[in-house]
Motif scaffolding. Structure first.
Motif, PDB file in Angstrom:
ATOM      1  N   ARG A  72       0.841  -1.208   0.000  1.00  0.00           N
ATOM      2  CA  ARG A  72       0.000   0.000   0.000  1.00  0.00           C
ATOM      3  C   ARG A  72       0.870   1.250   0.000  1.00  0.00           C
ATOM      4  NH1 ARG A  72      -3.116  -2.576   3.916  1.00  0.00           N
ATOM      5  NH2 ARG A  72      -5.177  -3.116   3.161  1.00  0.00           N
ATOM      6  N   VAL A  73       0.440   2.218  -0.813  1.00  0.00           N
ATOM      7  CA  VAL A  73       1.135   3.506  -0.855  1.00  0.00           C
ATOM      8  C   VAL A  73       0.130   4.603  -0.519  1.00  0.00           C
ATOM      9  CG1 VAL A  73       2.327   5.155  -2.355  1.00  0.00           C
ATOM     10  CG2 VAL A  73       2.783   2.711  -2.608  1.00  0.00           C
ATOM     11  N   ASN A 111       3.093   0.882   3.228  1.00  0.00           N
ATOM     12  CA  ASN A 111       4.547   0.672   3.201  1.00  0.00           C
ATOM     13  C   ASN A 111       5.259   2.005   2.999  1.00  0.00           C
ATOM     14  OD1 ASN A 111       2.993  -1.505   1.717  1.00  0.00           O
ATOM     15  ND2 ASN A 111       4.843  -2.625   2.273  1.00  0.00           N
ATOM     16  N   ILE A 112       4.598   2.873   2.224  1.00  0.00           N
ATOM     17  CA  ILE A 112       5.195   4.182   1.899  1.00  0.00           C
ATOM     18  C   ILE A 112       4.124   5.252   2.081  1.00  0.00           C
ATOM     19  CG2 ILE A 112       6.294   5.579   0.089  1.00  0.00           C
ATOM     20  CD1 ILE A 112       7.015   3.006  -1.371  1.00  0.00           C
ATOM     21  N   ILE A 113       4.516   6.371   2.663  1.00  0.00           N
ATOM     22  CA  ILE A 113       3.621   7.529   2.708  1.00  0.00           C
ATOM     23  C   ILE A 113       4.357   8.705   2.058  1.00  0.00           C
ATOM     24  CG2 ILE A 113       2.423   9.183   4.209  1.00  0.00           C
ATOM     25  CD1 ILE A 113       1.880   6.820   6.120  1.00  0.00           C
ATOM     26  N   ILE A 114       3.731   9.241   1.019  1.00  0.00           N
ATOM     27  CA  ILE A 114       4.363  10.346   0.282  1.00  0.00           C
ATOM     28  C   ILE A 114       3.616  11.630   0.615  1.00  0.00           C
ATOM     29  CG2 ILE A 114       4.936  11.239  -2.016  1.00  0.00           C
ATOM     30  CD1 ILE A 114       4.290   8.000  -2.614  1.00  0.00           C
ATOM     31  N   TYR A 149      -0.435   6.599  13.627  1.00  0.00           N
ATOM     32  CA  TYR A 149      -0.991   5.377  13.031  1.00  0.00           C
ATOM     33  C   TYR A 149       0.064   4.567  12.277  1.00  0.00           C
ATOM     34  CZ  TYR A 149      -5.403   7.604  14.123  1.00  0.00           C
ATOM     35  OH  TYR A 149      -6.440   8.190  14.791  1.00  0.00           O
ATOM     36  N   ASN A 150       1.140   5.215  11.879  1.00  0.00           N
ATOM     37  CA  ASN A 150       2.135   4.473  11.092  1.00  0.00           C
ATOM     38  C   ASN A 150       3.547   4.993  11.337  1.00  0.00           C
ATOM     39  OD1 ASN A 150       3.649   3.095   9.214  1.00  0.00           O
ATOM     40  ND2 ASN A 150       1.998   3.055   7.709  1.00  0.00           N
ATOM     41  N   GLN A 151       4.260   4.260  12.185  1.00  0.00           N
ATOM     42  CA  GLN A 151       5.652   4.650  12.473  1.00  0.00           C
ATOM     43  C   GLN A 151       6.643   3.754  11.742  1.00  0.00           C
ATOM     44  OE1 GLN A 151       6.286   5.103  16.677  1.00  0.00           O
ATOM     45  NE2 GLN A 151       4.341   6.177  16.902  1.00  0.00           N
ATOM     46  N   ASN A 152       6.116   2.877  10.898  1.00  0.00           N
ATOM     47  CA  ASN A 152       7.005   1.930  10.214  1.00  0.00           C
ATOM     48  C   ASN A 152       7.202   2.222   8.731  1.00  0.00           C
ATOM     49  OD1 ASN A 152       7.304   0.346  12.543  1.00  0.00           O
ATOM     50  ND2 ASN A 152       5.268  -0.533  12.178  1.00  0.00           N
ATOM     51  N   ALA A 153       6.336   3.055   8.175  1.00  0.00           N
ATOM     52  CA  ALA A 153       6.420   3.314   6.730  1.00  0.00           C
ATOM     53  C   ALA A 153       7.698   4.085   6.393  1.00  0.00           C
ATOM     54  CB  ALA A 153       5.204   4.119   6.285  1.00  0.00           C
TER      55      ALA A 153
END
Ligand SMILES: NC(=O)c1ccc[n+]([C@@H]2O[C@H](COP(=O)([O-])OP(=O)(O)OC[C@H]3O[C@@H](n4cnc5c(N)ncnc54)[C@H](O)[C@@H]3O)[C@@H](O)[C@H]2O)c1
Length: 311
Positions: free
Chosen positions: A3-4, A72-75, A109-113
């Protein structure tokens, strides 16, 4: 499931989503923007483009931040773009505030992306991301050096009447007029720049490269470039999603490369599923090293205004 997430779906964000979707780069693309109906429309249009192109990628409009938890990625391309009278630095406080608020909403919510920053002024926004999150240095990279390098290659090709295809050339340093196009990195059909271009031609190429973004802004009148930035960004995404360990030029936090401790600027890196997997120090000339130091100073100056003005 790959997921991006894309936050800020204007010109760059929408072309990026379209690019990733057509190329079947991931399972889902999540779009978020303050223009909610606009992203709902784009998600329909881009998913229908995917289907038309036999890609399985589904694009969704997102209204709640918790949905970003599995990306997986947040842009982040949210912000305002330059207009003809504006420098990238004019944007700094406005976009730093937008970015800080987005990080505040998303990071929990997302510290791993892996977070890819696109908003300008780019290097200062990478700094803002690291400052207002607990993300590790390898998780944050700024997209600009690939774009500036594409522009450098464009002007080299143009000087050679587009008759040469095999061109390597890198631009490191700040994403501003303090960028450092590396003449030492130029290879044309494997040969050094001086075999093809004289000093005056090289100086013109460097000047054009530095003004590459501003030229497009001047002509567009209502914003800045988006096809080349989105393309560079989608290549970086694919390297992360497929763990390719490819070399890119991105803005990252250095750890003493080029004798610059803790500086944030564009440099060659290896990109894989952990984001910045290695920082590579190019073999640059003494003059290029001096220019790179000036570049780092210019970034630390703009960062000061963030420290002073963002509460
Ligand atoms: N790093 C680079 O090389 C590079 C290249 C091109 C553009 N940029 C920068 O990227 C940014 C985006 O450029 P663009 O051409 O797509 O601009 P744009 O104006 O077309 O898109 C920006 C989007 O951000 C959205 N937005 C604003 N505030 C938001 C918020 N709080 N939350 C979510 N969305 C929000 C807007 O609604 C808009 O859709 C600008 O800062 C621009 O300067 C950087």
């Amino acid at each position: 499931m790959k997921r991006v997430g894309i936050i800020g779906v204007g010109n760059v964000g929408s072309i990026l989503a379209y690019n990733l979707a057509l190329n079947n780069s991931c399972d889902e693309i999540l779009l978020k923007d303050i223009r909610e109906d606009f992203i709902k429309a784009l998600s329909l249009d881009i998913t229908q483009a995917s289907i038309s192109n036999n890609s399985k990628t589904v694009t969704k409009a997102i209204l709640e931040n918790d949905v970003f938890k599995d990306c997986n990625i947040i842009i982040i391309t949210a912000g305002i773009a330059r207009t003809p009278s504006m420098s990238r630095e004019d944007l700094i406080i406005k976009n730093a505030n937008i970015l800080k608020n987005i990080l505040n909403d998303i990071i929990k919510y997302n510290q791993n992306a892996i977070y890819i920053i696109v908003s300008n002024p780019l290097d200062a926004m990478v700094y803002t991301t690291l400052k207002y999150s607990n993300l590790k240095n390898n998780q944050v990279l700024g997209m600009a050096g690939e774009l500036d390098s594409a522009r450098f290659k464009y002007y080299i090709k143009k000087a050679l009447d587009f008759k040469v295809n095999n061109i390597e050339a890198k631009v490191i340093g700040a994403h501003s007029n303090f960028m450092v196009p590396l003449v030492s990195s130029i290879r044309i059909n494997g040969k050094k720049a001086n075999d093809f271009l004289n000093k005056a031609q090289l100086e013109k190429i460097i000047e054009n490269t530095k003004n590459g973004g501003a030229n497009i802004v001047e002509l567009l009148k209502t914003g800045s470039a988006y096809f080349a930035p989105a393309t560079a960004c989608s290549r970086i995404c694919n390297a992360i999603l497929n763990d390719t360990k490819e070399k890119f030029i991105c803005s990252v936090k250095l750890s003493n490369q080029y004798y610059l401790e803790d500086a944030i600027l564009g440099t060659s890196i290896i990109v894989g599923k952990y984001g910045v997997e290695k920082i590579i120090e190019e073999n640059i000339s003494e003059n290029e090293l001096i220019a790179l130091k000036k570049s780092a100073i210019s970034i630390s100056e703009s960062i000061k205004s963030i420290d002073l003005l963002i509460k």
